[in-house]
Design an enzyme around this catalytic site. Structure first.
Site, mmCIF file in Angstrom:
data_model
loop_
_atom_site.group_PDB
_atom_site.id
_atom_site.type_symbol
_atom_site.label_atom_id
_atom_site.label_comp_id
_atom_site.label_asym_id
_atom_site.label_seq_id
_atom_site.Cartn_x
_atom_site.Cartn_y
_atom_site.Cartn_z
ATOM 1 N N HIS A 110 0.828 -1.211 0.000
ATOM 2 C CA HIS A 110 0.000 0.000 0.000
ATOM 3 C C HIS A 110 0.862 1.260 0.000
ATOM 4 C CE1 HIS A 110 -3.705 -2.252 1.858
ATOM 5 N NE2 HIS A 110 -3.450 -2.585 0.610
ATOM 6 N N CYS A 137 9.588 17.609 -9.326
ATOM 7 C CA CYS A 137 10.172 16.266 -9.475
ATOM 8 C C CYS A 137 11.664 16.403 -9.785
ATOM 9 C CB CYS A 137 9.492 15.508 -10.613
ATOM 10 S SG CYS A 137 10.314 13.924 -10.965
ATOM 11 N N GLY A 177 -2.252 -8.542 12.825
ATOM 12 C CA GLY A 177 -2.805 -7.207 13.043
ATOM 13 C C GLY A 177 -3.493 -6.591 11.850
ATOM 14 N N GLU A 205 -8.754 -10.156 18.098
ATOM 15 C CA GLU A 205 -10.085 -10.790 18.011
ATOM 16 C C GLU A 205 -10.145 -11.613 16.725
ATOM 17 O OE1 GLU A 205 -12.212 -7.138 18.027
ATOM 18 O OE2 GLU A 205 -11.697 -6.647 15.948
HETATM 19 C C1 BV8 Z 1 -7.744 -2.271 -5.635
HETATM 20 C C2 BV8 Z 1 -3.821 3.842 2.024
HETATM 21 C C3 BV8 Z 1 -7.848 -2.847 -7.930
HETATM 22 C C4 BV8 Z 1 -4.126 4.990 2.847
HETATM 23 C C5 BV8 Z 1 -5.173 1.937 2.088
HETATM 24 C C6 BV8 Z 1 -16.079 -4.207 -2.459
HETATM 25 C C7 BV8 Z 1 -15.677 -5.474 -2.094
HETATM 26 C C8 BV8 Z 1 -14.340 -5.830 -2.125
HETATM 27 C C9 BV8 Z 1 -13.373 -4.898 -2.500
HETATM 28 C C10 BV8 Z 1 -13.768 -3.636 -2.831
HETATM 29 C C11 BV8 Z 1 -15.109 -3.290 -2.825
HETATM 30 N N1 BV8 Z 1 -15.196 -1.990 -3.201
HETATM 31 C C12 BV8 Z 1 -13.928 -1.513 -3.453
HETATM 32 C C13 BV8 Z 1 -13.070 -2.511 -3.244
HETATM 33 C C14 BV8 Z 1 -11.639 -2.453 -3.393
HETATM 34 C C15 BV8 Z 1 -11.019 -1.688 -2.246
HETATM 35 C C16 BV8 Z 1 -11.439 -2.269 -0.908
HETATM 36 O O1 BV8 Z 1 -10.929 -3.287 -0.486
HETATM 37 N N2 BV8 Z 1 -12.392 -1.616 -0.243
HETATM 38 C C17 BV8 Z 1 -12.855 -2.163 1.028
HETATM 39 C C18 BV8 Z 1 -12.721 -1.114 2.101
HETATM 40 C C19 BV8 Z 1 -14.279 -2.646 0.832
HETATM 41 N N3 BV8 Z 1 -9.601 -1.909 -2.400
HETATM 42 C C20 BV8 Z 1 -8.899 -1.088 -3.184
HETATM 43 O O2 BV8 Z 1 -9.356 -0.099 -3.733
HETATM 44 C C21 BV8 Z 1 -7.446 -1.494 -3.390
HETATM 45 N N4 BV8 Z 1 -7.129 -1.445 -4.780
HETATM 46 O O3 BV8 Z 1 -8.632 -3.023 -5.335
HETATM 47 O O4 BV8 Z 1 -7.190 -2.150 -6.880
HETATM 48 C C22 BV8 Z 1 -8.516 -1.781 -8.726
HETATM 49 C C23 BV8 Z 1 -7.719 -0.941 -9.478
HETATM 50 C C24 BV8 Z 1 -8.338 0.024 -10.246
HETATM 51 C C25 BV8 Z 1 -9.724 0.170 -10.236
HETATM 52 C C26 BV8 Z 1 -10.503 -0.671 -9.422
HETATM 53 C C27 BV8 Z 1 -9.895 -1.658 -8.657
HETATM 54 C C28 BV8 Z 1 -6.533 -0.522 -2.674
HETATM 55 C C29 BV8 Z 1 -6.539 -0.850 -1.215
HETATM 56 C C30 BV8 Z 1 -5.502 0.022 -0.498
HETATM 57 C C31 BV8 Z 1 -6.180 1.243 0.004
HETATM 58 N N5 BV8 Z 1 -5.259 2.021 0.808
HETATM 59 N N6 BV8 Z 1 -4.363 2.722 2.722
HETATM 60 C C32 BV8 Z 1 -3.314 4.958 4.094
HETATM 61 O O5 BV8 Z 1 -2.687 3.916 4.416
HETATM 62 O O6 BV8 Z 1 -3.342 6.015 4.745
HETATM 63 S S1 BV8 Z 1 -6.063 0.832 2.970
HETATM 64 C C33 BV8 Z 1 -5.769 0.913 4.639
HETATM 65 O O7 BV8 Z 1 -6.391 -0.273 5.167
HETATM 66 C C34 BV8 Z 1 -4.323 0.814 5.094
HETATM 67 O O8 BV8 Z 1 -3.397 0.596 4.079
HETATM 68 C C35 BV8 Z 1 -4.365 -0.395 6.033
HETATM 69 O O9 BV8 Z 1 -3.156 -1.021 6.131
HETATM 70 C C36 BV8 Z 1 -5.372 -1.197 5.338
HETATM 71 C C37 BV8 Z 1 -5.911 -2.396 6.037
HETATM 72 O O10 BV8 Z 1 -6.276 -2.012 7.325
HETATM 73 P P1 BV8 Z 1 -5.603 -2.834 8.532
HETATM 74 O O11 BV8 Z 1 -4.127 -2.748 8.378
HETATM 75 O O12 BV8 Z 1 -6.198 -4.196 8.594
HETATM 76 O O13 BV8 Z 1 -5.996 -1.953 9.776
HETATM 77 P P2 BV8 Z 1 -7.389 -1.983 10.573
HETATM 78 O O14 BV8 Z 1 -7.413 -0.787 11.453
HETATM 79 O O15 BV8 Z 1 -8.515 -2.210 9.607
HETATM 80 O O16 BV8 Z 1 -7.283 -3.294 11.475
HETATM 81 C C38 BV8 Z 1 -6.298 -3.393 12.490
HETATM 82 C C39 BV8 Z 1 -6.409 -4.792 13.059
HETATM 83 O O17 BV8 Z 1 -5.385 -4.953 14.039
HETATM 84 C C40 BV8 Z 1 -7.730 -5.065 13.757
HETATM 85 O O18 BV8 Z 1 -8.216 -6.337 13.333
HETATM 86 C C41 BV8 Z 1 -7.354 -5.108 15.245
HETATM 87 O O19 BV8 Z 1 -8.139 -6.050 15.960
HETATM 88 C C42 BV8 Z 1 -5.929 -5.550 15.184
HETATM 89 N N7 BV8 Z 1 -5.090 -5.091 16.303
HETATM 90 C C43 BV8 Z 1 -5.129 -3.875 16.925
HETATM 91 N N8 BV8 Z 1 -4.164 -3.846 17.879
HETATM 92 C C44 BV8 Z 1 -3.515 -5.045 17.836
HETATM 93 C C45 BV8 Z 1 -4.105 -5.841 16.832
HETATM 94 N N9 BV8 Z 1 -3.700 -7.099 16.560
HETATM 95 C C46 BV8 Z 1 -2.674 -7.581 17.296
HETATM 96 N N10 BV8 Z 1 -2.045 -6.875 18.270
HETATM 97 C C47 BV8 Z 1 -2.451 -5.623 18.565
HETATM 98 N N11 BV8 Z 1 -1.828 -4.934 19.549
#
Ligand code: BV8
Length: 239
Positions: A110, A137, A177, A205
């Site tokens: 990402h 650039c 995570g 979880e």
């Molecule tokens: C793409 C950049 C092809 C910004 C990020 C419908 C269905 C399926 C998919 C889609 C859909 N509609 C759209 C899509 C595609 C979309 C997507 O997935 N949407 C989702 C939300 C439905 N995906 C995309 O667009 C991707 N590209 O598909 O390209 C394409 C190309 C062209 C045209 C069309 C399609 C791009 C995805 C990347 C987006 N950018 N970030 C930024 O980082 O600031 S995503 C963002 O979420 C971050 O990168 C982050 O890393 C990522 C995932 O989140 P997590 O890391 O899992 O973090 P989260 O907070 O969610 O969870 C934390 C977890 O840790 C929790 O479970 C918690 O319990 C746990 N935790 C907390 N503390 C601890 C712990 N575990 C252990 N120990 C601890 N102490």
């Protein structure tokens, strides 16, 4: 007979950096609670209001530069150093805590907070300083075309050819995570499992992906991962 050490693929998400004090995206303190994804993390938002998006990531950069790795990051570095097989890190995180922990073979699918990409020539500018619409650039000398090298929603991921091979060739897949909400990273465990990998999930979880994991180790990764690595390496040594 020569022992075979299966390759290990480790997918990390914001949760591995939580114990380094960095906010996750969807937790109670989540980054996305305070601002709308559509306003900062989509390519449309960037074209609509590049100044706002640059400000958001410059602000995040000033936070991330101060962060230090926690025992979960260090456990992965230890695994890379002591396990005879390949250990590859596929991270959704844009922070550089795996690098700061001394890890190698890191694929930021990402993007990375300390990089910007030129929309004119594709040059990657490494910088912990502010990048703005004024930034020129250094490669093609075009002003105003630098974008944070962060993969926004609707953009393709980075390193996907390499990642696809890692997932298909690993014997062990470890997720740490991540909520398993964002695609295509959320589907990586399925690819690994369908290609014969043993799968482990480390999270506070159970997540929606639970069905695809052979083992779920619940708890903070800063505690559970070092313990797992210790036991895993002992088992490797003692056969
Ligand atoms: C793409 C950049 C092809 C910004 C990020 C419908 C269905 C399926 C998919 C889609 C859909 N509609 C759209 C899509 C595609 C979309 C997507 O997935 N949407 C989702 C939300 C439905 N995906 C995309 O667009 C991707 N590209 O598909 O390209 C394409 C190309 C062209 C045209 C069309 C399609 C791009 C995805 C990347 C987006 N950018 N970030 C930024 O980082 O600031 S995503 C963002 O979420 C971050 O990168 C982050 O890393 C990522 C995932 O989140 P997590 O890391 O899992 O973090 P989260 O907070 O969610 O969870 C934390 C977890 O840790 C929790 O479970 C918690 O319990 C746990 N935790 C907390 N503390 C601890 C712990 N575990 C252990 N120990 C601890 N102490």
């Amino acid at each position: 007979m020569e022992r075979i050490y299966p390759d290990i693929a480790i997918l990390t998400g914001a949760g591995i950096s939580a114990e380094s004090g960095l906010a996750t995206f969807r937790g109670s303190d989540g980054l996305w609670n305070n601002c709308r994804v559509e306003d900062v993390a989509t390519i449309e938002a960037f074209h609509r209001n590049p100044e706002f998006v640059h400000d958001f990531y410059n602000e995040m950069k000033s936070e991330l530069i101060k962060a230090t790795p926690n025992p979960a990051h260090l456990a992965i570095t230890r695994l890379q150093k002591e396990y005879p097989g390949q250990v590859n890190i596929i991270t959704q995180n844009v922070d550089t805590l795996h690098e700061k922990a001394g890890s190698q073979n890191i694929y930021h699918i990402h993007g990375q907070i300390n990089q910007a990409v030129c929309l004119n020539c594709g040059h990657i500018l490494e910088s912990w300083g502010d990048v703005t619409t004024e930034t020129v650039c250094p490669h093609c000398e075009t002003p105003g075309m630098m974008k944070p090298n962060i993969v926004f929603f609707g953009e393709n991921l980075l390193y996907m050819d390499k990642v696809d091979r890692l997932l298909k060739n690993c014997g062990i897949f470890i997720s740490v995570g991540t909520s398993g909400v964002v695609w295509p990273a959320a589907g990586f465990v399925q690819i690994a499992r369908l290609n014969g990998a043993e799968t482990f999930e480390f999270n506070l979880e159970q997540t929606s992906n639970n069905f695809y994991f052979d083992r779920h180790i619940t708890g903070p990764a800063g505690t559970t991962l070092p313990r797992f690595v210790e036991e895993f390496l002992n088992k490797q040594k003692n056969g």
